[in-house]
Scaffold this motif. Sequence first.
Motif, PDB file in Angstrom:
ATOM      1  N   THR A 104      14.617 -29.072   4.405  1.00  0.00           N
ATOM      2  CA  THR A 104      15.546 -27.980   4.692  1.00  0.00           C
ATOM      3  C   THR A 104      15.461 -27.483   6.127  1.00  0.00           C
ATOM      4  O   THR A 104      16.472 -27.372   6.822  1.00  0.00           O
ATOM      5  N   ILE A 148      16.428 -22.139  -0.113  1.00  0.00           N
ATOM      6  CA  ILE A 148      16.590 -23.534  -0.548  1.00  0.00           C
ATOM      7  C   ILE A 148      15.243 -24.132  -0.947  1.00  0.00           C
ATOM      8  O   ILE A 148      15.141 -24.835  -1.965  1.00  0.00           O
ATOM      9  N   ASP A 149      14.198 -23.839  -0.181  1.00  0.00           N
ATOM     10  CA  ASP A 149      12.876 -24.381  -0.508  1.00  0.00           C
ATOM     11  C   ASP A 149      12.354 -23.813  -1.828  1.00  0.00           C
ATOM     12  O   ASP A 149      11.748 -24.531  -2.629  1.00  0.00           O
ATOM     13  N   GLY A 172      14.339 -22.802  -4.201  1.00  0.00           N
ATOM     14  CA  GLY A 172      15.230 -23.421  -5.178  1.00  0.00           C
ATOM     15  C   GLY A 172      14.825 -24.827  -5.541  1.00  0.00           C
ATOM     16  O   GLY A 172      14.972 -25.245  -6.706  1.00  0.00           O
ATOM     17  N   LYS A 173      14.305 -25.582  -4.583  1.00  0.00           N
ATOM     18  CA  LYS A 173      13.847 -26.942  -4.869  1.00  0.00           C
ATOM     19  C   LYS A 173      12.759 -26.935  -5.934  1.00  0.00           C
ATOM     20  O   LYS A 173      12.792 -27.711  -6.889  1.00  0.00           O
ATOM     21  N   THR A 208       8.083 -23.564  -1.857  1.00  0.00           N
ATOM     22  CA  THR A 208       8.420 -24.427  -2.990  1.00  0.00           C
ATOM     23  C   THR A 208       7.530 -24.130  -4.193  1.00  0.00           C
ATOM     24  O   THR A 208       7.990 -24.148  -5.343  1.00  0.00           O
TER      25      THR A 208
END
Length: 208
Positions: free
Chosen positions: A17, A58-59, A61-62, A106
């Motif tokens: 990301t 986003i991290d 969410g991963k 994450t």
Amino acid sequence: MTILLFVISYLLGSIPTALIVGRFAFNIDIREHGSNNPGATNTLRVLGKKAAILVLLIDVGKGALAAYLPIVIGTKIDPLLIGLVAVIGHCFPIFAGFRGGKAIATTAGVLLVTNMWMFAAAYFAFFFVTFVTKYVFLGSLSVGFALLIFSFFTPGREHELIFSIFILLLIFLHRSNIYNFLHQLEPKINDKRLKDDRIPPKNNSKRA
């Protein structure tokens, strides 16, 4: 099916990301600036708040998506284990030459799906230690130790082994920070010199 879940989880985690945001919005390789780490903290340091929030979300969410996969499919495999494979992908991404981040965002996503109390314990430790010491890397290391301590109060022994290995991974990922700290070179979060690492965007419309 289990092997497929491991592969999908690793590939999800491997999405770089911070590297993508740095290249498309700022035309830089984030790994060549600041602390050289392609994560949310260094993104904040180098690219600013908006970019850092995007990378963080986003991290997180991963990890959350990876941990949720076995729940959706209905397999008996531990979602925590599948989620942590995404963490490995984040740290050693195949899409970025195996040069990845340091696991904290994450991991948060994984814990949000698998165990909210574990998440609360780990990230209370992170913010508390970071606030007291002013060193983010110490806060990051505290996440691993908090998770290990928490695992002692849960049934079974598999999580104790997982988080013992996780601590070793965190120490390895933060080895440069530990070296700098021991040699009094590691900057604190309130170090004014960090502002010198800020990269201006390509144009004003993309200012973070």
